[in-house]
Enzyme design. Structure first.
Site, PDB file in Angstrom:
ATOM      1  N   HIS A   1     -24.808 -11.910  20.557  1.00 34.60           N
ATOM      2  CA  HIS A   1     -23.901 -12.339  21.347  1.00 34.60           C
ATOM      3  C   HIS A   1     -23.050 -11.339  22.210  1.00 34.60           C
ATOM      4  O   HIS A   1     -23.302 -10.220  21.964  1.00 34.60           O
ATOM      5  CB  HIS A   1     -22.906 -13.412  20.781  1.00 34.60           C
TER       6      HIS A   1
ATOM      7  N   ASP B   1     -12.800 -16.364  19.565  1.00 35.57           N
ATOM      8  CA  ASP B   1     -12.180 -16.699  18.165  1.00 35.57           C
ATOM      9  C   ASP B   1     -12.637 -18.073  17.784  1.00 35.57           C
ATOM     10  O   ASP B   1     -13.051 -18.722  18.674  1.00 35.57           O
ATOM     11  CB  ASP B   1     -10.578 -16.625  18.498  1.00 35.57           C
TER      12      ASP B   1
ATOM     13  N   TYR C   1     -10.577 -17.567  31.842  1.00 37.06           N
ATOM     14  CA  TYR C   1     -10.253 -18.234  30.762  1.00 37.06           C
ATOM     15  C   TYR C   1      -9.108 -19.544  31.243  1.00 37.06           C
ATOM     16  O   TYR C   1      -8.513 -19.457  32.263  1.00 37.06           O
ATOM     17  CB  TYR C   1      -9.401 -17.692  29.741  1.00 37.06           C
TER      18      TYR C   1
ATOM     19  N   LEU D   1      -7.655 -22.619  24.031  1.00 34.99           N
ATOM     20  CA  LEU D   1      -8.519 -21.459  24.702  1.00 34.99           C
ATOM     21  C   LEU D   1      -9.882 -21.789  25.112  1.00 34.99           C
ATOM     22  O   LEU D   1     -10.541 -21.900  24.341  1.00 34.99           O
ATOM     23  CB  LEU D   1      -8.304 -19.911  24.094  1.00 34.99           C
TER      24      LEU D   1
END
Length: 314
Positions: free
Chosen positions: A43, A48, A76, A200
């Protein structure tokens, strides 16, 4: 006698996975690798476990070029819980301080402004950055805090979405190396109430199209569909992949004639026309402009090989 390791198939490209909440990026990576039966996978910057959203997963030869995505901008959407500070700066951590939320709209606007543009950020102890060869979060889990240097980052855009009660929602467009958890923690301290991340989602990485994202469930459904139709799963899975050179899409392209590309692929710098004065370039060959690797313009204006494609899909 041990069994020979299963190698997997040679499949090359980038899958734009919509990472689910509650799973580590590595767990998701391993599931995708198994679904595609890929010989290699990696990746391009972990999310998280709490986070969702775009996680580009490189398969096969595309893993060689994943480093270029690490340098790309990200976007984000984040929701913060105000009035509580945690040891990890997100909802997975323990609450270490609670304070009343008393700031005004004007104070919030002024605080947000200090996070726009070129700023410096001290990374969280709960990050994968290393200190003396050991990841910071490993120290943090032992209750040890080590010195961290502030690092330059750029917040290109910080949009206020809403403030309702003890929740604050923002959208952030930022440079590589930006920790959204740290922005929220620092903002909470600036507002005098503390804050931590409760939601998030990574909306975008570089220029990848959002509508090409797929979920693990969608991948599994395609595998089941292939079984029902008695066809190889690859027929349905492989068209989802972005090109193997897409991690480096921000770099200019230099196309080499076949007479020159043979030398380039053997590790030699070559001269050609239409090259930039300096920097990295994507290198293609021939009339069909097949991607063969990354090069860099050397001091003599030649295209020197930096990362080469060894395998290539037939």
């Amino acid at each position: 006698m041990s069994r020979p390791r299963r190698r997997g198939r040679d499949i090359h490209g980038v899958l734009l996975l919509d990472k689910p909440q509650g799973m580590s990026s590595n767990d998701v990576l391993q599931k995708v690798k198994r679904i595609y039966n890929a010989n290699r996978a990696g990746h391009t910057g972990a999310l998280d476990p709490l986070a969702t959203g775009m996680l580009p997963i490189c398969l096969g030869e595309a893993t060689k070029f994943s480093q270029y995505l690490l340098d790309s901008d990200k976007r984000y959407r984040v929701i913060a819980r105000l009035g509580q500070r945690t040891d990890t700066s997100d909802a997975d951590g323990q609450i270490v301080q609670e304070r009343p939320v008393t700031f005004s709209a004007e104070q919030l606007a002024a605080a947000l402004e200090t996070f726009r543009g070129d700023i410096e950020q001290i990374p969280s102890m709960y990050s994968a950055l290393k200190y003396q060869g050991k990841k910071l979060y490993e120290y943090a889990r032992q209750g040890i805090e080590v010195p961290r240097e502030a690092r330059p980052i750029t917040v290109y855009e910080l949009l206020f979405i809403r403030h309702e009660g003890d929740e604050l929602e923002l959208e952030v467009h930022c440079s590589k190396g930006t920790y959204i958890r740290t922005i929220i923690d620092d903002l909470g301290e600036k507002l005098g109430c503390g804050a931590h991340v409760i939601f998030l989602r990574r909306l975008a990485v570089s220029k990848y199209p959002v509508d090409r994202m797929v979920t693990l469930e969608q991948l599994r459904e395609l595998v089941e569909q292939a079984e029902r139709q008695d066809i190889p799963a690859a027929q349905l899975l492989d068209p989802l992949l972005m090109p193997m050179d897409s991690p480096a899409s921000d770099y200019p392209v230099v196309n080499l004639p076949l007479t020159s590309s043979v030398y380039f692929k053997n590790g030699n710098p070559v001269r050609t026309t239409g090259v930039p004065l300096e920097g990295l370039v994507r290198v293609t060959e021939g009339d069909d402009e097949k991607f063969i690797g990354m090069g860099e313009i050397d001091d003599e204006g030649r295209v020197a090989p930096r990362r080469l494609v060894v395998e290539y899909p037939a």
